[in-house]
Design a protein around this motif. Sequence first.
Motif, PDB file in Angstrom:
ATOM      1  N   GLU A   1      -0.477  46.275  85.771  1.00 23.20           N
ATOM      2  CA  GLU A   1      -1.575  46.993  85.117  1.00 23.20           C
ATOM      3  C   GLU A   1      -1.934  46.378  83.773  1.00 23.20           C
ATOM      4  OE1 GLU A   1      -0.550  51.097  84.853  1.00 23.20           O
ATOM      5  OE2 GLU A   1      -0.448  51.379  87.038  1.00 23.20           O
ATOM      6  N   ARG A   2      -0.939  45.856  83.082  1.00 24.24           N
ATOM      7  CA  ARG A   2      -1.188  45.224  81.790  1.00 24.24           C
ATOM      8  C   ARG A   2      -1.702  43.796  81.932  1.00 24.24           C
ATOM      9  NH1 ARG A   2       4.574  46.167  79.684  1.00 24.24           N
ATOM     10  NH2 ARG A   2       4.147  44.123  78.769  1.00 24.24           N
ATOM     11  N   GLY A   3      -1.800  43.307  83.164  1.00 27.28           N
ATOM     12  CA  GLY A   3      -2.289  41.952  83.401  1.00 27.28           C
ATOM     13  C   GLY A   3      -1.295  40.872  83.034  1.00 27.28           C
ATOM     14  N   TYR A   4      -0.023  41.235  83.033  1.00 25.79           N
ATOM     15  CA  TYR A   4       1.013  40.286  82.601  1.00 25.79           C
ATOM     16  C   TYR A   4       1.081  39.071  83.533  1.00 25.79           C
ATOM     17  CZ  TYR A   4       5.571  38.571  81.025  1.00 25.79           C
ATOM     18  OH  TYR A   4       6.593  37.794  80.539  1.00 25.79           O
ATOM     19  N   TYR A   5       1.082  39.320  84.836  1.00 24.86           N
ATOM     20  CA  TYR A   5       1.176  38.215  85.794  1.00 24.86           C
ATOM     21  C   TYR A   5      -0.087  37.353  85.777  1.00 24.86           C
ATOM     22  CZ  TYR A   5       5.117  40.956  87.545  1.00 24.86           C
ATOM     23  OH  TYR A   5       6.288  41.657  87.652  1.00 24.86           O
ATOM     24  N   ASN A   6      -1.238  37.989  85.637  1.00 23.61           N
ATOM     25  CA  ASN A   6      -2.497  37.224  85.546  1.00 23.61           C
ATOM     26  C   ASN A   6      -2.493  36.323  84.323  1.00 23.61           C
ATOM     27  OD1 ASN A   6      -3.574  38.356  87.881  1.00 23.61           O
ATOM     28  ND2 ASN A   6      -4.518  40.060  86.774  1.00 23.61           N
ATOM     29  N   ASN A   7      -1.908  36.813  83.227  1.00 22.36           N
ATOM     30  CA  ASN A   7      -1.834  36.023  81.996  1.00 22.36           C
ATOM     31  C   ASN A   7      -0.922  34.813  82.188  1.00 22.36           C
ATOM     32  OD1 ASN A   7      -2.283  35.530  79.142  1.00 22.36           O
ATOM     33  ND2 ASN A   7      -0.168  36.187  78.851  1.00 22.36           N
ATOM     34  N   ILE A   8       0.182  34.997  82.917  1.00 23.87           N
ATOM     35  CA  ILE A   8       1.094  33.880  83.196  1.00 23.87           C
ATOM     36  C   ILE A   8       0.381  32.801  84.005  1.00 23.87           C
ATOM     37  CG2 ILE A   8       3.083  33.243  84.639  1.00 23.87           C
ATOM     38  CD1 ILE A   8       4.525  35.666  83.612  1.00 23.87           C
ATOM     39  N   ILE A   9      -0.417  33.233  84.989  1.00 21.19           N
ATOM     40  CA  ILE A   9      -1.127  32.271  85.840  1.00 21.19           C
ATOM     41  C   ILE A   9      -2.231  31.564  85.064  1.00 21.19           C
ATOM     42  CG2 ILE A   9      -2.592  32.037  87.883  1.00 21.19           C
ATOM     43  CD1 ILE A   9      -1.009  34.415  89.093  1.00 21.19           C
ATOM     44  N   SER A  10      -3.039  32.339  84.335  1.00 21.02           N
ATOM     45  CA  SER A  10      -4.176  31.752  83.616  1.00 21.02           C
ATOM     46  C   SER A  10      -3.738  30.849  82.467  1.00 21.02           C
ATOM     47  CB  SER A  10      -5.092  32.858  83.079  1.00 21.02           C
ATOM     48  OG  SER A  10      -4.387  33.690  82.178  1.00 21.02           O
ATOM     49  N   ALA A  11      -2.616  31.168  81.830  1.00 20.34           N
ATOM     50  CA  ALA A  11      -2.153  30.370  80.695  1.00 20.34           C
ATOM     51  C   ALA A  11      -1.133  29.304  81.110  1.00 20.34           C
ATOM     52  CB  ALA A  11      -1.530  31.281  79.640  1.00 20.34           C
ATOM     53  N   ASN A  12      -0.882  29.187  82.414  1.00 15.23           N
ATOM     54  CA  ASN A  12       0.077  28.204  82.932  1.00 15.23           C
ATOM     55  C   ASN A  12       1.439  28.308  82.236  1.00 15.23           C
ATOM     56  OD1 ASN A  12      -1.538  26.887  84.914  1.00 15.23           O
ATOM     57  ND2 ASN A  12      -2.652  25.858  83.272  1.00 15.23           N
ATOM     58  N   ILE A  13       1.977  29.507  82.237  1.00 19.19           N
ATOM     59  CA  ILE A  13       3.269  29.766  81.592  1.00 19.19           C
ATOM     60  C   ILE A  13       4.369  29.802  82.649  1.00 19.19           C
ATOM     61  CG2 ILE A  13       4.608  31.407  80.219  1.00 19.19           C
ATOM     62  CD1 ILE A  13       1.960  32.426  79.070  1.00 19.19           C
ATOM     63  N   SER A  14       5.448  29.116  82.352  1.00 17.15           N
ATOM     64  CA  SER A  14       6.651  29.210  83.180  1.00 17.15           C
ATOM     65  C   SER A  14       7.677  30.038  82.424  1.00 17.15           C
ATOM     66  CB  SER A  14       7.227  27.819  83.488  1.00 17.15           C
ATOM     67  OG  SER A  14       6.358  27.095  84.332  1.00 17.15           O
ATOM     68  N   GLN A  15       8.214  31.035  83.092  1.00 19.23           N
ATOM     69  CA  GLN A  15       9.160  31.945  82.439  1.00 19.23           C
ATOM     70  C   GLN A  15      10.525  31.819  83.085  1.00 19.23           C
ATOM     71  OE1 GLN A  15       7.994  36.138  81.312  1.00 19.23           O
ATOM     72  NE2 GLN A  15       9.526  36.637  82.867  1.00 19.23           N
TER      73      GLN A  15
END
Length: 204
Positions: free
Chosen positions: A117-131
Motif C-alpha cells: 500500500e505504501r508503494g515500497y516494492y514499486n519504489n524498489i523496482i523503479s529506483a533499481n534498488i537491491s535489498q
Amino acid sequence: MFTQFKNIDTAFSHIKRFSIFLILACLLLSGFAIYKSFELVNRMQSKVYILANGKAMEAFSTTRKDNLPVELRDHIKTFHHYFFTLDPDDKVIQKHVALALNLADESAKKANDNLKERGYYNNIISANISQEIQMDSISLDINQYPFYFKCFATQRLVRSSSTAFRKLVTQGFVRNVSRSDNNPHGFLIQRWETLENMDQTLKP
C-alpha cells in the motif's frame, strides 16, 4: 574290591560335576554370544548412512529438543532472508515474499500488505534498488511456549549511486506446526512485528 568300586563312583561323580559345569559354561557362553549378536545387529540397524559424492557418511539421529535452538534460529533467519532480500524485479519480489509467508502467520501478511500500500516494492523496482539483510543476532526464550524471539539485523540497500544501511529489530513468537516442503523445520512465526527500522550510514 569295594575300594575299587568306591574309586569308580568318586571318579564318575567328578566327571558328572565337571560335565554339568562344562554344559553350564557352554550355555552361558552361547547366551552371551547371542545377546551380543542381537545388540550388534540392533546397533547397526539404528545407523543411517547418507551417500554424498560417492562416499557413505554415517548420520546420527537426535531428538528435536536437542536441536531446538538451532532449528528455531534457522527458521527465523530463513524467514527474514526471504522477506527482506529483494531485487528490482517483480517476479523475484513475489517469489521471495511467498516463500517468507509460508513460514509465518497473518502478521507477516499484514506487514507485506502495508508495504504494498505504501508503494515500497514499486519504489524498489523503479529506483533499481537491491535489498539485502545480514543477521546480527537472534535471542530466544525456549522456556515459554510459543517460543519468543528478538531479531537484530542490518539491511543493506544498494542503489546505482549509493549504499544505505538500516538497523532492523523485530520480534515475535514461534509455534510448532507440521513439517512440509514449504516449511521444512515445522515452525510458524506469529505476532511478528518490526520494532525498529532506521537508517544508520550512507556510503557513496
